[in-house]
Scaffold this motif. Structure first.
Motif, PDB file in Angstrom:
ATOM      1  N   LYS A  39       0.861  -1.092  -0.013  1.00 38.32           N
ATOM      2  CA  LYS A  39      -0.107  -0.112   0.077  1.00 38.32           C
ATOM      3  C   LYS A  39       0.898   1.262  -0.042  1.00 38.32           C
ATOM      4  O   LYS A  39       1.797   1.381   0.688  1.00 38.32           O
ATOM      5  N   LYS A  40       0.376   2.315  -0.680  1.00 31.12           N
ATOM      6  CA  LYS A  40       1.144   3.635  -0.811  1.00 31.12           C
ATOM      7  C   LYS A  40       0.722   4.336   0.312  1.00 31.12           C
ATOM      8  O   LYS A  40      -0.331   4.490   0.705  1.00 31.12           O
ATOM      9  N   LEU A  41       1.837   5.243   0.872  1.00 32.72           N
ATOM     10  CA  LEU A  41       1.527   5.923   1.855  1.00 32.72           C
ATOM     11  C   LEU A  41       0.975   7.596   1.550  1.00 32.72           C
ATOM     12  O   LEU A  41       1.309   7.917   0.291  1.00 32.72           O
ATOM     13  N   ILE A  42       0.299   8.189   2.260  1.00 32.84           N
ATOM     14  CA  ILE A  42      -0.457   9.452   1.587  1.00 32.84           C
ATOM     15  C   ILE A  42       0.757  10.472   1.742  1.00 32.84           C
ATOM     16  O   ILE A  42       1.825  10.093   2.905  1.00 32.84           O
ATOM     17  N   SER A  43       0.627  11.688   1.380  1.00 32.76           N
ATOM     18  CA  SER A  43       1.729  12.475   1.381  1.00 32.76           C
ATOM     19  C   SER A  43       1.770  13.252   2.973  1.00 32.76           C
ATOM     20  O   SER A  43       0.637  13.321   3.402  1.00 32.76           O
ATOM     21  N   ARG A  44       2.715  13.978   3.284  1.00 28.84           N
ATOM     22  CA  ARG A  44       3.006  14.670   4.638  1.00 28.84           C
ATOM     23  C   ARG A  44       1.945  15.925   4.322  1.00 28.84           C
ATOM     24  O   ARG A  44       1.175  16.292   5.243  1.00 28.84           O
ATOM     25  N   LYS A  45       1.714  16.294   2.992  1.00 27.39           N
ATOM     26  CA  LYS A  45       0.798  17.441   2.847  1.00 27.39           C
ATOM     27  C   LYS A  45      -0.711  17.104   3.184  1.00 27.39           C
ATOM     28  O   LYS A  45      -1.539  17.722   3.631  1.00 27.39           O
ATOM     29  N   LYS A  46      -0.941  15.987   2.594  1.00 34.09           N
ATOM     30  CA  LYS A  46      -2.380  15.368   2.917  1.00 34.09           C
ATOM     31  C   LYS A  46      -2.543  15.121   4.370  1.00 34.09           C
ATOM     32  O   LYS A  46      -3.827  15.300   4.679  1.00 34.09           O
ATOM     33  N   ALA A  47      -1.625  14.482   5.115  1.00 30.27           N
ATOM     34  CA  ALA A  47      -1.977  14.325   6.454  1.00 30.27           C
ATOM     35  C   ALA A  47      -1.871  15.616   7.226  1.00 30.27           C
ATOM     36  O   ALA A  47      -2.927  15.898   8.265  1.00 30.27           O
ATOM     37  N   LYS A  48      -1.186  16.718   6.928  1.00 31.07           N
ATOM     38  CA  LYS A  48      -1.397  18.066   7.572  1.00 31.07           C
ATOM     39  C   LYS A  48      -2.975  18.635   7.165  1.00 31.07           C
ATOM     40  O   LYS A  48      -3.482  19.360   7.987  1.00 31.07           O
ATOM     41  N   LYS A  55       0.807  28.604  14.001  1.00 31.11           N
ATOM     42  CA  LYS A  55       2.226  29.497  14.333  1.00 31.11           C
ATOM     43  C   LYS A  55       3.676  28.257  14.321  1.00 31.11           C
ATOM     44  O   LYS A  55       4.600  28.642  14.219  1.00 31.11           O
ATOM     45  N   ARG A  56       3.042  27.086  14.552  1.00 29.70           N
ATOM     46  CA  ARG A  56       4.052  26.147  14.725  1.00 29.70           C
ATOM     47  C   ARG A  56       3.324  24.796  14.159  1.00 29.70           C
ATOM     48  O   ARG A  56       2.386  24.606  14.707  1.00 29.70           O
ATOM     49  N   PHE A  57       4.424  23.998  13.461  1.00 27.97           N
ATOM     50  CA  PHE A  57       3.688  22.955  12.971  1.00 27.97           C
ATOM     51  C   PHE A  57       5.174  21.818  12.950  1.00 27.97           C
ATOM     52  O   PHE A  57       6.097  22.146  12.396  1.00 27.97           O
ATOM     53  N   LYS A  58       4.813  20.636  13.049  1.00 25.95           N
ATOM     54  CA  LYS A  58       5.824  19.622  13.148  1.00 25.95           C
ATOM     55  C   LYS A  58       5.079  18.035  12.713  1.00 25.95           C
ATOM     56  O   LYS A  58       4.140  17.931  13.204  1.00 25.95           O
ATOM     57  N   ILE A  59       5.779  17.299  12.039  1.00 25.09           N
ATOM     58  CA  ILE A  59       5.287  16.180  11.291  1.00 25.09           C
ATOM     59  C   ILE A  59       6.334  15.273  11.182  1.00 25.09           C
ATOM     60  O   ILE A  59       7.286  15.708  10.857  1.00 25.09           O
ATOM     61  N   GLU A  60       6.107  14.115  11.787  1.00 26.85           N
ATOM     62  CA  GLU A  60       6.960  13.052  11.564  1.00 26.85           C
ATOM     63  C   GLU A  60       6.386  11.598  11.083  1.00 26.85           C
ATOM     64  O   GLU A  60       5.100  11.421  11.617  1.00 26.85           O
ATOM     65  N   LEU A  61       7.102  10.794  10.507  1.00 20.48           N
ATOM     66  CA  LEU A  61       6.670   9.520  10.163  1.00 20.48           C
ATOM     67  C   LEU A  61       7.138   8.312  11.133  1.00 20.48           C
ATOM     68  O   LEU A  61       8.292   8.330  11.219  1.00 20.48           O
ATOM     69  N   GLU A  62       6.200   7.827  11.490  1.00 19.47           N
ATOM     70  CA  GLU A  62       6.738   6.896  12.510  1.00 19.47           C
ATOM     71  C   GLU A  62       5.926   5.444  12.473  1.00 19.47           C
ATOM     72  O   GLU A  62       4.937   5.470  11.608  1.00 19.47           O
ATOM     73  N   TYR A  63       6.486   4.407  13.051  1.00 20.22           N
ATOM     74  CA  TYR A  63       5.815   2.765  12.921  1.00 20.22           C
ATOM     75  C   TYR A  63       5.449   2.324  14.102  1.00 20.22           C
ATOM     76  O   TYR A  63       6.054   2.434  15.109  1.00 20.22           O
ATOM     77  N   GLU A  64       4.152   2.036  14.326  1.00 26.03           N
ATOM     78  CA  GLU A  64       3.832   1.605  15.643  1.00 26.03           C
ATOM     79  C   GLU A  64       3.118   0.185  15.473  1.00 26.03           C
ATOM     80  O   GLU A  64       1.942   0.044  14.643  1.00 26.03           O
ATOM     81  N   ASN A  65       3.794  -0.771  15.838  1.00 26.96           N
ATOM     82  CA  ASN A  65       3.346  -2.198  15.690  1.00 26.96           C
ATOM     83  C   ASN A  65       3.086  -2.613  14.280  1.00 26.96           C
ATOM     84  O   ASN A  65       2.183  -3.278  14.070  1.00 26.96           O
ATOM     85  N   GLY A  66       3.941  -2.096  13.378  1.00 27.62           N
ATOM     86  CA  GLY A  66       4.002  -2.376  11.940  1.00 27.62           C
ATOM     87  C   GLY A  66       3.196  -1.385  11.109  1.00 27.62           C
ATOM     88  O   GLY A  66       3.114  -1.571  10.230  1.00 27.62           O
ATOM     89  N   LYS A  67       2.409  -0.514  11.842  1.00 28.93           N
ATOM     90  CA  LYS A  67       1.592   0.442  11.172  1.00 28.93           C
ATOM     91  C   LYS A  67       2.277   1.804  11.204  1.00 28.93           C
ATOM     92  O   LYS A  67       2.935   2.469  11.836  1.00 28.93           O
ATOM     93  N   ALA A  68       2.080   2.245   9.879  1.00 29.79           N
ATOM     94  CA  ALA A  68       2.645   3.619   9.467  1.00 29.79           C
ATOM     95  C   ALA A  68       1.993   4.766   9.937  1.00 29.79           C
ATOM     96  O   ALA A  68       0.596   4.590   9.544  1.00 29.79           O
ATOM     97  N   GLU A  69       2.394   5.849  10.592  1.00 29.41           N
ATOM     98  CA  GLU A  69       1.622   6.860  11.287  1.00 29.41           C
ATOM     99  C   GLU A  69       2.346   8.037  10.918  1.00 29.41           C
ATOM    100  O   GLU A  69       3.621   8.252  11.235  1.00 29.41           O
ATOM    101  N   TYR A  70       1.752   9.032  10.800  1.00 34.09           N
ATOM    102  CA  TYR A  70       2.148  10.465  10.784  1.00 34.09           C
ATOM    103  C   TYR A  70       1.852  11.100  12.215  1.00 34.09           C
ATOM    104  O   TYR A  70       0.454  11.117  12.752  1.00 34.09           O
ATOM    105  N   GLU A  71       2.770  11.612  13.059  1.00 39.43           N
ATOM    106  CA  GLU A  71       2.511  12.157  14.321  1.00 39.43           C
ATOM    107  C   GLU A  71       2.895  13.532  14.002  1.00 39.43           C
ATOM    108  O   GLU A  71       3.965  14.135  13.580  1.00 39.43           O
ATOM    109  N   ILE A  72       1.741  14.550  14.434  1.00 40.02           N
ATOM    110  CA  ILE A  72       1.558  15.895  13.946  1.00 40.02           C
ATOM    111  C   ILE A  72       1.523  16.832  15.302  1.00 40.02           C
ATOM    112  O   ILE A  72       0.500  16.199  16.276  1.00 40.02           O
TER     113      ILE A  72
END
Length: 245
Positions: free
Chosen positions: A176-185, A200-217
């Motif tokens: 499966k293809k991951l969505i972009s950071r822009k779409k997650a935002k 005013k402040r924004f931060k995004i990171e791609l992480e993996y939790e129990n094998g699942k890809a997730e964006y932490e914003i």
């Protein structure tokens, strides 16, 4: 001539007697002076000794005084603490009448989460004090999510809230293809209904939790900090937390 010799001899005797008396007088005066001096010296040490004894007594009293003061202070402190507890208890009982109550706090949390009471199970409803502010800590869950709220006990204002998906240990990245950071935002901002210009402040990171890809914003807007966990494949919001200043 004989008469003259007798007169001279008689005058000499008188002079000798006067001289002897004067000498004796001087000796007596000298001895008196010495005795008075010795008497003064012997008297002074006695006085010094009495003074020292008086000072020792004063020091002993001074040494006992702190311990007595400490006992008084300890007793006074104990009484003060008891009085303070009674005052706090009375004040707490009085203030509780000004609180919105657990029932109203639960309604506010449910209204904010857009969930009816029949669909949730409350796991915690408790009055606590955070930074001196009375607040209700409320936790409940549905079949799919867990919710947590902190609500001001006086005015009912929601201080903090979070929504977390109850996940199953499944991988979402197989073929499966991951969505972009822009779409997650965009997903996070659309959920909050906030324009990107107000962030005013924004931060995004791609992480993996129990094998699942997730964006932490993490983002800050309108004096509020928001945290999101978004599924990196579907764009679904898994967790959301709000922390107001």
């Amino acid at each position: 001539m004989d008469y003259m010799k007798k007169q001279i001899k008689k005058n000499r005797n008188k002079i000798n007697i006067a001289s002897k008396c004067f000498t004796i007088f001087c000796i007596i005066l000298f001895l008196t002076f010495i005795l008075e001096g010795c008497s003064g010296k012997s008297t002074q040490p006695g006085q010094d000794s009495m003074d020292n004894m008086g000072q020792s007594g004063s020091m002993a009293e001074a040494a006992q005084e702190p311990s007595q003061n400490l006992k008084r202070q300890t007793k006074s402190s104990g009484n003060t603490q008891q009085i303070t507890k009674n005052i706090n208890k009375t004040a707490s009982n009085k203030n509780n009448k000004n609180y919105i109550g657990k029932k109203k706090a639960k309604k506010k949390a449910l209204k904010h989460s857009s969930i009816s009471n029949e669909k949730v199970t409350f796991t915690k409803v408790k009055l606590e004090y955070g930074n001196g502010i009375p607040e209700y800590e409320i936790k409940f869950k549905t079949s799919t999510h867990r919710y947590e709220y902190e609500i001001n006990a006086r005015n009912g204002k929601i201080l903090k809230s979070s929504k977390k998906l109850i996940r199953k240990n499944q991988s979402n990245t197989q073929n499966k293809k991951l969505i972009s950071r822009k779409k997650a935002k965009k997903a996070a901002l659309d959920y909050l209904k906030i324009d990107s210009s107000k962030v005013k402040r924004f931060k995004i990171e791609l992480e993996y939790e129990n094998g699942k890809a997730e964006y932490e914003i993490e983002l800050y807007a309108n004096k509020t900090e928001y945290s999101f966990t978004i599924d990196a494949v579907t764009g679904k919001i898994l967790e959301m937390e709000i922390d107001r200043d």
